[in-house]
Scaffold this motif. Structure first.
Motif, PDB file in Angstrom:
ATOM      1  N   ASN A  43      -0.435  23.323  -8.450  1.00 46.09           N
ATOM      2  CA  ASN A  43      -1.003  22.204  -7.859  1.00 46.09           C
ATOM      3  C   ASN A  43      -1.793  21.288  -8.324  1.00 46.09           C
ATOM      4  O   ASN A  43      -2.081  21.304  -9.640  1.00 46.09           O
ATOM      5  N   LEU A  44      -2.000  19.995  -7.857  1.00 47.32           N
ATOM      6  CA  LEU A  44      -2.647  18.835  -8.857  1.00 47.32           C
ATOM      7  C   LEU A  44      -4.092  19.213  -9.200  1.00 47.32           C
ATOM      8  O   LEU A  44      -4.456  18.669 -10.303  1.00 47.32           O
ATOM      9  N   ALA A  45      -4.544  19.777  -8.520  1.00 51.82           N
ATOM     10  CA  ALA A  45      -6.089  20.341  -9.074  1.00 51.82           C
ATOM     11  C   ALA A  45      -5.976  21.052 -10.080  1.00 51.82           C
ATOM     12  O   ALA A  45      -6.794  21.014 -10.919  1.00 51.82           O
ATOM     13  N   GLU A 101       0.847  -1.094  -0.114  1.00 57.23           N
ATOM     14  CA  GLU A 101      -0.036  -0.054  -0.046  1.00 57.23           C
ATOM     15  C   GLU A 101       0.943   1.126   0.097  1.00 57.23           C
ATOM     16  O   GLU A 101       2.038   1.225   0.515  1.00 57.23           O
ATOM     17  N   VAL A 102       0.441   2.242  -0.710  1.00 61.77           N
ATOM     18  CA  VAL A 102       1.207   3.531  -0.658  1.00 61.77           C
ATOM     19  C   VAL A 102       0.379   4.560  -0.214  1.00 61.77           C
ATOM     20  O   VAL A 102      -1.042   4.766  -0.635  1.00 61.77           O
ATOM     21  N   HIS A 103       0.587   5.350   0.788  1.00 56.97           N
ATOM     22  CA  HIS A 103      -0.292   6.303   1.543  1.00 56.97           C
ATOM     23  C   HIS A 103       0.522   7.619   1.166  1.00 56.97           C
ATOM     24  O   HIS A 103       1.706   7.875   1.089  1.00 56.97           O
ATOM     25  N   ALA A 104      -0.256   8.512   0.373  1.00 61.90           N
ATOM     26  CA  ALA A 104       0.184   9.883   0.240  1.00 61.90           C
ATOM     27  C   ALA A 104       0.365  10.754   1.358  1.00 61.90           C
ATOM     28  O   ALA A 104      -0.443  11.109   2.137  1.00 61.90           O
ATOM     29  N   SER A 105       1.650  11.190   1.682  1.00 66.18           N
ATOM     30  CA  SER A 105       1.875  11.937   2.941  1.00 66.18           C
ATOM     31  C   SER A 105       1.377  13.292   2.878  1.00 66.18           C
ATOM     32  O   SER A 105       1.080  13.965   1.978  1.00 66.18           O
ATOM     33  N   THR A 106       1.004  14.090   4.107  1.00 60.34           N
ATOM     34  CA  THR A 106       0.545  15.395   3.987  1.00 60.34           C
ATOM     35  C   THR A 106       1.603  16.227   3.431  1.00 60.34           C
ATOM     36  O   THR A 106       1.415  17.383   2.840  1.00 60.34           O
ATOM     37  N   GLN A 107       2.851  15.624   3.013  1.00 59.83           N
ATOM     38  CA  GLN A 107       3.877  16.598   2.298  1.00 59.83           C
ATOM     39  C   GLN A 107       3.422  16.810   0.961  1.00 59.83           C
ATOM     40  O   GLN A 107       4.229  17.381   0.263  1.00 59.83           O
ATOM     41  N   MET A 108       2.498  15.842   0.317  1.00 60.29           N
ATOM     42  CA  MET A 108       2.237  15.964  -0.997  1.00 60.29           C
ATOM     43  C   MET A 108       1.148  17.115  -1.224  1.00 60.29           C
ATOM     44  O   MET A 108       0.518  17.497  -2.138  1.00 60.29           O
ATOM     45  N   THR A 109       0.683  17.771   0.013  1.00 57.82           N
ATOM     46  CA  THR A 109      -0.117  18.777  -0.108  1.00 57.82           C
ATOM     47  C   THR A 109      -1.478  18.612  -0.722  1.00 57.82           C
ATOM     48  O   THR A 109      -1.839  19.452  -1.629  1.00 57.82           O
ATOM     49  N   LEU A 110      -2.385  17.596  -0.259  1.00 62.33           N
ATOM     50  CA  LEU A 110      -3.553  17.398  -0.906  1.00 62.33           C
ATOM     51  C   LEU A 110      -4.687  17.852  -0.230  1.00 62.33           C
ATOM     52  O   LEU A 110      -4.885  17.638   1.253  1.00 62.33           O
ATOM     53  N   THR A 111      -5.403  18.813  -1.073  1.00 62.14           N
ATOM     54  CA  THR A 111      -6.529  19.654   0.108  1.00 62.14           C
ATOM     55  C   THR A 111      -7.922  19.626  -0.441  1.00 62.14           C
ATOM     56  O   THR A 111      -8.648  20.307  -0.161  1.00 62.14           O
ATOM     57  N   CYS A 112      -7.894  18.737  -1.584  1.00 69.16           N
ATOM     58  CA  CYS A 112      -9.349  18.546  -2.297  1.00 69.16           C
ATOM     59  C   CYS A 112      -9.595  17.262  -3.200  1.00 69.16           C
ATOM     60  O   CYS A 112      -8.378  16.646  -3.375  1.00 69.16           O
ATOM     61  N   ALA A 113     -10.550  16.944  -3.469  1.00 71.24           N
ATOM     62  CA  ALA A 113     -10.950  15.732  -4.310  1.00 71.24           C
ATOM     63  C   ALA A 113     -10.080  15.585  -5.613  1.00 71.24           C
ATOM     64  O   ALA A 113      -9.783  14.480  -6.159  1.00 71.24           O
TER      65      ALA A 113
END
Length: 860
Positions: free
Chosen positions: A653-655, A122-134
């Motif tokens: 950002n990714l969004a 399993e790979v969990h995205a760390s809070t360091q990846m700055t994910l803030t939306c779907a």
């Protein structure tokens, strides 16, 4: 939401605890953690200062955890440089072999490597990846991520919106220290001292004092000096709402904390989750809260979970551990204090008399003695030196009310102590002793519950099935055939009593049911053998090696070769200079100076219409910059940019990338996507990026390594800028310059005032607020990569960028564009660019991250 007293039907969230060393792992396990997260001392984890775990002991750690029914997650949550990728692969082999349950990652390329080398981990995205939306989470899912750790800046409302919009399991921090900057977006330590937070080497510059300069004048801040130091997160009261929001894991921060801290906080959150699942109120007693604060506290807040309250989050009067407010001074008598206590103290407790920490005015020490202060107590006897001679305390009982406290001789005799001065309790040896006992006992405190069903019939072997929370039912048979009872037939109570005798094992009998034939007799010795056979079978099943399968044909070297050989089109013969402007006036000036490639990054979105019109009229290429952070409900900002139909976006950002993909908007990926290796760059190119901006975490040598291993036409390098150090949800403008608490009532002082923050060495750093009311603190000293340009040109880089600040003067705009244009054209040597920049810039210029290794202690 479940009614109070009604048990919840949803699954209980995982309690995830930190483990910076072995004792912390044991403390978390014994005090109720469902899982722990930890780093390896071989690198690639965001807590380099923790003791961490040696890779060779990883199998031992995982066996210990799995034996106790606890999962283990390894942190690979830093950015990884090109030359480090083979070492990462070696680490990953050890992680897979040891049966680690999941890895946490920040780097896009690392996520890809993990899933290619070991697909079933399993790979969990760390809070360091700055994910803030779907939308950003959807992008992470394409990398094989199976869980995301949301940014701490997400509110409960936003978390609910995210869980409603994505199937991805989400993890949320509920306790511990808060970074003032978005994790993964803080460049302060890198900018000031060459020790990157994205590499596990945060220097905690947010905990230092700062002065504020508003419109050129110093602001009288009174006792408020720590403008960027948040209080700690403590969200135990919000656990019911987090459960209702669908959060799958509640995370405690603290891999640099003591095992006593881990034991304390884990046990309290275990109680809170259990109460919430039973439908009971989650409120701790004042004594429980006192115990939590004593392990570590800068003051407790709900963080951002209840939305932004900037004044509550950062009161600004301290940045150190505070402990518990214990009372106030009444008077000083030599080495003794008369005090009124709200919290009982005992001999040996640590206390601090409040003072200005920045001026080193705090006084702290151990309580030598403490006695109730009788109304007519005679004055203490004095030695020839004038100091009190306290008698040893008779015991270590806690005493409150009006008391006399004695200290070590001379500690406070000459100190400036005054009536009303606050007394803080910072340590409680009795509490620490009790906490240590919770994880140093010879017998396991935390046990794995077993559910047993037995079948006992005349003339048939003894059969049972047994299950555990992490084990499917297994059958255990003993070749003994029960006989007809002559006197005492076997009953359920006798069976339970025998199978409850699990001794020093890690198991506990949770439930036992049985089908017992009539008048069946089984000797106690046989029941004992059956029990031992069951334990052996359970151990064999639960401790079976859980290694993950490795794909031996996948090699990092081959992956890098594929990238370096990808789409090797001929490079532009002429280098391109892109100019990022932060005001409409700067854009007009850049156009008039003949700049052909521009980026607009404005505070006022309404000005983009004019910017695009000017660029079109002049036949110039213009990108519009997105914000660095995008949250649920903010798609209107993307729609606003899209309607202007510019030549493309600078996506931060990714969004933004997701939106640009759907609308076929050309985009360049900015530095905030944290690209430090070719595999991460390749991922953004596969997602459609025309170019990828190299991360600011790269020094010159690391940048050249990236360039050598990546098609040069993929990359853009920023060669002049003011480093964006802190990027924050927290608003300093609101906290200091407004009576309000957030953007709904602050009056937007950011629109009217120019603000700088002055650090301890006198440097003044520019503070900006974006349209989303997020603050960025820019290094006051410009960074020039002029001397790296020659090497970059030789390696095929043709896309370069310079960036202005809002207050960059007309003269500096002209000078910067002229100098760098001449540099790229070969008309001016780098040394002359450097000399002129240094002469022209009154606050200096630095090579910054694009120099050879610097002194990492400079920031301190």
């Amino acid at each position: 939401m479940s009614e109070l007293g009604t048990p919840r039907t949803v699954a209980a969230p995982e309690l995830l605890a930190p483990a910076g060393n072995w004792e912390c792992a044991v403390a978390a396990t014994e005090n109720g953690a469902d899982a722990i997260y930890f780093g390896l001392d071989s690198g690639f984890n965001a807590r380099a200062r923790a003791a961490n775990f040696a890779p060779e002991r990883l199998p031992e750690l995982m066996q210990f955890l799995h034996h106790r029914g606890v999962k283990g997650y390894t942190t690979l949550n830093t950015l990884v440089f090109t030359d480090e990728l083979p070492a990462l692969q070696k680490n990953l082999y050890g992680i897979a072999e040891a049966g680690v349950d999941a890895v946490l990652v920040q780097d896009l390329g690392v996520a890809r490597i993990v899933k290619q080398i070991c697909p079933d981990i399993e790979v969990h995205a760390s809070t360091q990846m700055t994910l803030t939306c779907a939308a950003a989470i959807d992008m992470a899912e394409q990398l094989g991520v199976s869980r995301v750790v949301l940014a701490r800046e997400c509110s409960l409302k936003e978390i609910k919106q995210i869980t409603a919009a994505t199937r991805m399991p989400v993890e949320v921090f509920v306790h511990g220290a808060l970074c003032v900057a978005y994790s993964g977006q803080c460049l302060t330590s890198e900018s000031l001292g060459g020790r990157s937070a994205n590499r596990g080497q945060c220097a905690q510059a947010c905990r230092l004092p700062y002065d504020m300069i508003c419109d050129g004048k110093d602001v009288d801040l009174g006792p408020v000096r720590y403008l960027l130091s948040p209080q700690d997160l403590a969200a135990y009261a919000l656990i019911p709402e987090l459960i209702e929001a669908g959060v799958c894991s509640l995370k405690i921060e603290g891999r640099l904390k003591t095992p006593e801290y881990v034991a304390n906080i884990t046990s309290h959150y275990r109680q809170a989750i259990d109460r919430a699942m039973e439908g009971l109120s989650v409120q701790f007693t004042p004594e429980s809260q006192r115990e939590m604060e004593l392990s570590f506290s800068r003051g407790f807040t709900p963080g951002w979970l209840e939305g932004c309250n900037h004044k509550r989050l950062v009161p600004g009067e301290s940045s150190a551990k505070k402990g518990v407010l214990a009372g106030e001074v009444i008077a000083k008598r030599g080495d003794r204090l008369h005090a009124k206590l709200h919290v009982p103290l005992a001999k040996g407790d640590g206390i601090v008399l409040e003072g200005d920490r920045a001026a080193n005015e705090e006084i702290g020490g151990r309580v030598f003695d403490i006695r109730p202060l009788a109304p007519a107590k005679p004055p203490a006897l004095r030695s020839k030196s004038g100091a009190a001679n306290p008698e040893p305390a008779a015991d270590d009982r806690k005493i409150g009310g009006v008391v006399e406290i004695s200290f070590a001789r001379g500690l406070i005799a000459n100190a400036d102590v005054f009536a009303g001065q606050k007394i803080w309790q910072t340590d409680d040896p009795q509490l620490n002793k009790r906490l240590r006992q919770s994880f140093t006992s010879a017998d396991p405190m935390r046990r794995v519950p077993l559910d047993i069903h037995a079948k006992i019939e005349l003339g048939q072997p003894l059969r049972l099935t047994v299950s555990a929370p992490d084990m499917e039912p297994i059958s255990v048979e003993l070749e003994y055939q029960p006989q007809v009872a002559q006197r005492h037939a076997l009953d359920l109570d006798t069976l339970k009593k025998q199978f409850s005798r699990l001794g020093s094992t890690v198991y506990d009998l949770y439930e036992l049911s049985a089908d017992i034939g009539e008048q069946v007799m089984v000797p106690l010795s046989i029941l004992g053998q059956w029990r031992h056979a069951m334990i052996e079978a359970v151990e064999a099943k639960r401790l079976a090696k859980r290694s993950h399968e490795i794909q031996p044909q996948v090699d990092v070297g081959a992956l890098l070769k594929n990238v370096s050989e990808a789409s090797q089109t001929s490079a532009e013969s002429k280098p391109i200079l892109r100019v990022l402007c932060r005001t409409l006036k700067q854009l007009r000036q850049a156009l008039d100076l003949g700049a052909e490639h521009l980026i607009a990054d404005f505070h006022d979105l309404r000005e983009y219409k004019q910017a695009v019109a000017w660029a079109r009229e002049a036949g110039r290429h213009l990108l519009l910059a997105t914000l660095r952070i995008h949250k649920e409900g903010e798609d209107g900002l993307f729609l606003n940019l899209a309607k202007h139909a510019s030549d493309g976006w600078l996506a931060r950002n990714l969004a933004a990338i997701r939106f640009a993909q759907k609308r076929n908007i050309p985009f360049v990926a900015d530095f905030s996507l944290n690209i430090t290796n070719p595999l991460s760059a390749e991922q953004l190119v596969q997602w459609g990026a025309q170019r990828v901006t190299a991360s600011y975490d790269l020094n010159r040598d690391q940048l050249l390594e990236l360039v050598a291993a990546t098609p040069p036409q993929w990359l853009e390098v920023v060669i002049h800028q003011h480093m964006p150090m802190f990027h924050m949800e927290h608003c300093v403008f609101c906290t200091v310059l407004s009576p309000g608490t957030n953007k709904t009532n602050c009056g937007r002082p950011c629109d009217r005032h120019a603000v700088k923050l002055r650090d301890r060495i006198g440097s003044e750093h520019v503070l900006h607020a974006d349209i989303g009311c997020r603050n960025t603190l820019y290094n006051g000293t410009a960074q020039s990569g002029a001397e790296a340009v020659s090497g970059l040109l030789q390696r095929g880089i043709r896309s370069f960028r310079i960036e202005m600040l809002n207050d960059t003067s007309d003269e500096d705009v002209k000078l910067l564009i002229t100098l760098y244009r001449q540099l790229l054209a070969g008309e001016l040597p780098a040394s002359e660019v450097w000399r002129q920049l240094k002469a022209a810039n009154r606050v200096g210029v630095t090579r910054g991250t694009l120099e050879h290794p610097r002194n990492p202690l400079a920031i301190l």
